[in-house]
Scaffold this motif. Structure first.
Motif, PDB file in Angstrom:
ATOM      1  N   UNK A  69      46.605  28.250  39.712  1.00 34.65           N
ATOM      2  CA  UNK A  69      46.047  27.996  38.386  1.00 34.65           C
ATOM      3  C   UNK A  69      44.575  28.291  38.214  1.00 34.65           C
ATOM      4  N   UNK A  70      43.876  28.570  39.295  1.00 34.94           N
ATOM      5  CA  UNK A  70      42.445  28.878  39.224  1.00 34.94           C
ATOM      6  C   UNK A  70      42.233  30.353  39.509  1.00 34.94           C
ATOM      7  N   UNK A  71      41.265  30.968  38.803  1.00 31.62           N
ATOM      8  CA  UNK A  71      40.995  32.364  39.096  1.00 31.62           C
ATOM      9  C   UNK A  71      40.151  32.480  40.361  1.00 31.62           C
ATOM     10  N   UNK A  72      40.524  33.470  41.177  1.00 33.64           N
ATOM     11  CA  UNK A  72      39.833  33.743  42.429  1.00 33.64           C
ATOM     12  C   UNK A  72      39.701  35.254  42.582  1.00 33.64           C
ATOM     13  N   UNK A  73      38.847  35.659  43.482  1.00 35.76           N
ATOM     14  CA  UNK A  73      38.701  37.072  43.832  1.00 35.76           C
ATOM     15  C   UNK A  73      39.644  37.362  44.994  1.00 35.76           C
ATOM     16  N   UNK A  74      40.612  38.210  44.734  1.00 43.80           N
ATOM     17  CA  UNK A  74      41.611  38.546  45.748  1.00 43.80           C
ATOM     18  C   UNK A  74      41.037  39.218  46.975  1.00 43.80           C
ATOM     19  N   UNK A  75      39.841  39.791  46.866  1.00 46.84           N
ATOM     20  CA  UNK A  75      39.219  40.437  48.028  1.00 46.84           C
ATOM     21  C   UNK A  75      38.531  39.421  48.934  1.00 46.84           C
ATOM     22  N   UNK A  76      38.378  38.197  48.458  1.00 44.96           N
ATOM     23  CA  UNK A  76      37.716  37.161  49.258  1.00 44.96           C
ATOM     24  C   UNK A  76      38.685  36.133  49.835  1.00 44.96           C
ATOM     25  N   UNK A  77      39.931  36.189  49.400  1.00 47.36           N
ATOM     26  CA  UNK A  77      40.950  35.244  49.845  1.00 47.36           C
ATOM     27  C   UNK A  77      41.873  35.971  50.813  1.00 47.36           C
ATOM     28  N   UNK A  78      42.145  35.366  51.927  1.00 48.41           N
ATOM     29  CA  UNK A  78      43.105  35.939  52.862  1.00 48.41           C
ATOM     30  C   UNK A  78      44.517  35.633  52.380  1.00 48.41           C
ATOM     31  N   UNK A  79      45.411  36.553  52.614  1.00 47.04           N
ATOM     32  CA  UNK A  79      46.799  36.364  52.180  1.00 47.04           C
ATOM     33  C   UNK A  79      47.391  35.096  52.789  1.00 47.04           C
ATOM     34  N   UNK A  80      47.046  34.791  54.036  1.00 49.89           N
ATOM     35  CA  UNK A  80      47.589  33.588  54.681  1.00 49.89           C
ATOM     36  C   UNK A  80      47.094  32.315  53.997  1.00 49.89           C
ATOM     37  N   UNK A  81      45.958  32.374  53.327  1.00 54.32           N
ATOM     38  CA  UNK A  81      45.462  31.210  52.589  1.00 54.32           C
ATOM     39  C   UNK A  81      46.318  30.927  51.357  1.00 54.32           C
ATOM     40  N   UNK A  82      47.057  31.908  50.911  1.00 57.57           N
ATOM     41  CA  UNK A  82      47.913  31.736  49.737  1.00 57.57           C
ATOM     42  C   UNK A  82      49.320  31.282  50.111  1.00 57.57           C
ATOM     43  N   UNK A  83      49.563  31.079  51.396  1.00 54.23           N
ATOM     44  CA  UNK A  83      50.873  30.613  51.845  1.00 54.23           C
ATOM     45  C   UNK A  83      51.190  29.272  51.193  1.00 54.23           C
ATOM     46  N   UNK A  84      52.296  29.204  50.487  1.00 55.54           N
ATOM     47  CA  UNK A  84      52.703  27.979  49.803  1.00 55.54           C
ATOM     48  C   UNK A  84      52.062  27.789  48.443  1.00 55.54           C
ATOM     49  N   UNK A  85      51.210  28.702  48.049  1.00 52.22           N
ATOM     50  CA  UNK A  85      50.525  28.609  46.757  1.00 52.22           C
ATOM     51  C   UNK A  85      51.251  29.445  45.708  1.00 52.22           C
ATOM     52  N   UNK A  86      50.851  29.254  44.464  1.00 47.31           N
ATOM     53  CA  UNK A  86      51.358  30.057  43.357  1.00 47.31           C
ATOM     54  C   UNK A  86      50.300  31.091  43.014  1.00 47.31           C
ATOM     55  N   UNK A  87      50.670  32.354  43.133  1.00 43.49           N
ATOM     56  CA  UNK A  87      49.785  33.459  42.816  1.00 43.49           C
ATOM     57  C   UNK A  87      50.286  34.127  41.546  1.00 43.49           C
ATOM     58  N   UNK A  88      49.360  34.355  40.615  1.00 50.78           N
ATOM     59  CA  UNK A  88      49.707  35.061  39.380  1.00 50.78           C
ATOM     60  C   UNK A  88      48.781  36.260  39.244  1.00 50.78           C
ATOM     61  N   UNK A  89      49.384  37.422  39.064  1.00 50.54           N
ATOM     62  CA  UNK A  89      48.630  38.659  38.911  1.00 50.54           C
ATOM     63  C   UNK A  89      48.691  39.103  37.452  1.00 50.54           C
TER      64      UNK A  89
END
Length: 152
Positions: A48-68
């Motif tokens: 639900x929060x906007x983030x910079x995809x180049x600063x977040x590791x994919x493994x940090x999104x494990x279990x999270x909801x990602x919206x593109x």
């Protein structure tokens, strides 16, 4: 989960979220610009929060909801913004547009009637080299008016 679809993938611990979305899932609306979190081209929503995809590791999104941008577009959530961007010629090459749309939608979720100054401030972390921002701010204002029941 990415755009309401469960994703089960193994990636290198050093893979950035933007690279994972583009290279592994084919979601190429998430663009890579500066790769330092400055330009906003890789903006996505994470829980639900906007983030910079180049600063977040994919493994940090494990279990999270990602919206593109693809998810927001397919759901119709930003259809009015997309139309306003087209109508106001607020896109040129289109490279920054996905990040701009996600950032603007975030602002409009927080404020129903932001001023032109507030719009500019909110978008200050998203770079556009083609439009000079006037058309982008005009498109956002048109969307605000339409969402508030006034003529665009």
């Amino acid at each position: 989960m990415v755009n309401d679809e469960h994703v089960n993938a193994h990636v290198s611990p050093r893979t950035h979220l933007a690279d994972f979305l583009r290279d592994h899932l084919g979601l190429t609306g998430t663009h890579l610009g500066c790769e330092h979190g400055v330009c906003g081209a890789c903006t996505v929503r994470l829980d639900g929060d906007i983030v910079r995809g180049c600063l977040v590791l994919a493994v940090q999104a494990d279990g999270a909801v990602v919206e593109t941008i693809e998810g927001l577009s397919d759901s119709g959530e930003i259809a009015d913004l997309q139309e306003a961007f087209r109508n106001r010629n607020a896109l040129q090459c289109g490279y920054c547009t996905p990040g701009m749309l996600i950032a603007v939608q975030e602002l409009l979720r927080q404020q129903s009637n932001p001023s032109r100054e507030t719009i500019r401030e909110h978008l200050s972390g998203n770079y556009c080299r083609c439009t000079g921002y006037h058309a982008i701010v005009d498109a956002v204002e048109a969307t605000v008016r339409a969402r508030n029941g006034a003529n665009a």
